[in-house]
Design a protein around this motif. Structure first.
Motif, mmCIF file in Angstrom:
data_model
loop_
_atom_site.group_PDB
_atom_site.id
_atom_site.type_symbol
_atom_site.label_atom_id
_atom_site.label_comp_id
_atom_site.label_asym_id
_atom_site.label_seq_id
_atom_site.Cartn_x
_atom_site.Cartn_y
_atom_site.Cartn_z
ATOM 1 N N SER A 44 0.836 -1.193 0.000
ATOM 2 C CA SER A 44 0.000 0.000 0.000
ATOM 3 C C SER A 44 0.871 1.244 0.000
ATOM 4 C CB SER A 44 -0.906 0.014 1.228
ATOM 5 O OG SER A 44 -1.759 -1.108 1.228
ATOM 6 N N ARG A 149 -14.841 5.952 0.633
ATOM 7 C CA ARG A 149 -13.758 5.611 -0.299
ATOM 8 C C ARG A 149 -13.966 6.293 -1.652
ATOM 9 N NH1 ARG A 149 -13.388 -0.562 -1.502
ATOM 10 N NH2 ARG A 149 -15.271 -0.027 -2.683
ATOM 11 N N ASP A 198 -6.319 4.535 -2.164
ATOM 12 C CA ASP A 198 -5.706 3.384 -1.484
ATOM 13 C C ASP A 198 -5.027 3.821 -0.186
ATOM 14 O OD1 ASP A 198 -6.530 1.620 -3.417
ATOM 15 O OD2 ASP A 198 -4.572 1.394 -4.359
ATOM 16 N N THR A 201 -7.705 4.715 2.323
ATOM 17 C CA THR A 201 -8.359 3.520 2.862
ATOM 18 C C THR A 201 -7.458 2.805 3.857
ATOM 19 O OG1 THR A 201 -9.595 3.265 0.800
ATOM 20 C CG2 THR A 201 -9.458 1.332 2.232
ATOM 21 N N GLU A 202 -6.175 2.710 3.541
ATOM 22 C CA GLU A 202 -5.220 2.063 4.430
ATOM 23 C C GLU A 202 -5.178 2.756 5.791
ATOM 24 O OE1 GLU A 202 -2.003 -0.452 5.686
ATOM 25 O OE2 GLU A 202 -3.474 -0.617 4.076
ATOM 26 N N GLN A 208 -11.813 -3.024 1.690
ATOM 27 C CA GLN A 208 -10.928 -3.331 0.574
ATOM 28 C C GLN A 208 -10.421 -2.045 -0.082
ATOM 29 O OE1 GLN A 208 -12.926 -5.239 -2.732
ATOM 30 N NE2 GLN A 208 -11.311 -6.774 -2.895
ATOM 31 N N SER A 209 -9.177 -2.067 -0.547
ATOM 32 C CA SER A 209 -8.621 -0.888 -1.195
ATOM 33 C C SER A 209 -9.293 -0.637 -2.538
ATOM 34 C CB SER A 209 -7.112 -1.052 -1.400
ATOM 35 O OG SER A 209 -6.857 -2.020 -2.418
ATOM 36 N N ASN A 210 -9.161 0.579 -3.046
ATOM 37 C CA ASN A 210 -9.707 0.931 -4.351
ATOM 38 C C ASN A 210 -9.099 0.050 -5.446
ATOM 39 O OD1 ASN A 210 -10.347 4.280 -5.743
ATOM 40 N ND2 ASN A 210 -11.437 2.374 -5.981
ATOM 41 N N THR A 211 -7.787 -0.195 -5.370
ATOM 42 C CA THR A 211 -7.111 -1.037 -6.360
ATOM 43 C C THR A 211 -7.651 -2.460 -6.339
ATOM 44 O OG1 THR A 211 -5.068 0.253 -6.355
ATOM 45 C CG2 THR A 211 -4.904 -2.046 -7.033
#
Length: 416
Positions: A44, A149, A198, A201-202, A208-211
């Motif tokens: 991340s 997000r 990302d 979010t982390e 869950q991350s955007n990626t």
């Protein structure tokens, strides 16, 4: 760009640039701007700045309410990106659906001919759009965390625009940008926003991350849906390759790629410039066909097109040798619903051309079975091939000749 009347020869632009974001619940920017080579989880990005932030720069929420604190989210994005910019109002509205989406792409002549289909978008998930001066968010039935997000993704676009990060921003292009150039810019724009989301979010969310979210949708979606998600997947991959901190986001746009090939393979403009390709056209005096325009689709569009009839891995492998291409569009002189196209492709070397040739032969054969359009494959030289497709009369009237790296497209006179 409007979603109103569109020139049919620009259909791929519509699919991959406009509808490519508006039809998926990931968030988007209105900046005109294959599966990834490594789909395994990646580290991340590391945000700078304190974990807690001062809540200032109050954000106005219009036309409804959000399940998240829009002002706090904005200030957190400022902290993550190390910026200090003024906010725009947030409007609660599904502008993605209003602007047009992947649901309609199959209705456009070029997209329909190439094999792209109409698909359904899930508006129960949060989605967003950033236009100059305002951020639009549609929470749907999503959780507060998913909405946050998306909002972080949209605020990243606001930061990009407010700080003038893009080298093309404010520049007046001379010739009309090609599909490949527009899609390259779009991919870099979305990749930066995914990277910031990302990091956000982390730090702040337990989801869950955007990626990871984008890649999951990409792997499980149809070819048309994958083409819409590709800017997120490849863009985030490229930005992550270039920087490790969203506070350095502007560095990702220094010496920026100019083709989707360079984005996909994490290259600079000097590392893999387009191969030389000259395509000329000539229409006989009594021909029923008129030249409309030419375009360059690029590796990402080539991969997406092959993916409509071939499996994803084979499409990606065949498109990987892309060196350059030209798509020439023609329209019938007396019936504007009839079109013909010549797509000339040059590959990097003979080995990769052989792989492409096998893939294109299967693709054109399958398209002939699955559509009412004509599809004719043409081998021109050791590294140059072409597909003539569309109206059957046009396919029979178009003759291609290659000499010393120059391809001539000659459309013969109409039969009496």
């Amino acid at each position: 760009m409007s979603t109103g009347e569109l020139v049919p020869t620009l259909a791929v632009v519509t699919l991959l640039v406009l509808a490519g974001c508006a039809g998926v619940p990931l968030g988007e920017s209105d900046t005109t701007t294959a599966s990834p080579s490594n789909e395994s989880p990646t580290a991340s990005p590391t945000p700078t700045g304190p974990a807690s932030v001062t809540v200032d720069d109050a954000v106005t929420v219009e036309n409804g309410t959000l399940p998240v604190n829009a002002t706090l989210t904005f200030n957190r994005v400022e902290a993550v990106t190390g910026t200090d910019v003024d906010p725009w109002p947030v409007r609660v509205r599904n502008l993605s659906e209003w602007r047009g989406s992947v649901q309609q792409v199959g209705a456009l002549p070029l997209n329909r001919a190439l094999g792209f289909e109409n698909v359904s978008a899930d508006w129960s998930e949060p989605t967003g759009v950033t236009l100059q001066g305002a951020v639009y968010v549609h929470p749907g039935d999503g959780s507060a965390a998913k909405t946050e997000r998306v909002l972080a993704h949209e605020y990243a676009h606001l930061v990009q625009q407010r700080t003038t990060m893009f080298p093309w921003q404010g520049r007046l292009d001379g010739p009309r940008p090609t599909t490949d150039l527009l899609l390259t810019r779009r991919t870099l724009v979305e990749g930066g926003a995914v990277f910031v989301a990302d990091a956000y979010t982390e730090r702040y969310l337990d989801i869950q991350s955007n990626t990871a979210y984008a890649r999951g949708l990409y792997r499980n979606g149809s070819a048309t849906y994958r083409s819409a998600l590709a800017p997120y997947v490849f863009g985030s991959q490229y930005v992550e390759y270039r920087i490790d901190d969203p506070a350095n986001l502007s560095a990702a746009y220094e010496n920026a790629p100019r083709t989707t090939e360079q984005v996909i393979h994490n290259e600079t403009p000097s590392e893999e410039p387009p191969a030389n390709l000259t395509v000329r056209h000539q229409t006989a005096d009594r021909s029923s066909w008129e030249f409309v325009r030419n375009d360059t689709l690029g590796e990402m569009s080539t991969r997406a097109t092959l993916d409509t009839e071939l499996d994803r891995e084979r499409a990606a492998a065949a498109a990987a040798g892309w060196g350059n291409d030209r798509l020439l569009a023609f329209q019938h002189a007396t019936n504007d619903s009839r079109y013909g196209w010549v797509w000339v492709m040059r590959w990097d070397n003979e080995t990769e051309t052989d792989e492409l040739e096998d893939a294109l032969l299967d693709y054109t054969y399958t398209r002939r079975q699955n559509s009412d359009a004509a599809f004719n494959y043409r081998a021109l030289d050791d590294t140059t091939v072409a597909v003539v497709f569309g109206d059957a009369e046009f396919a029979n009237a178009a003759d291609l000749r290659a000499t010393d790296g120059t391809v001539s497209v000659i459309v013969s006179a109409s039969e009496d």
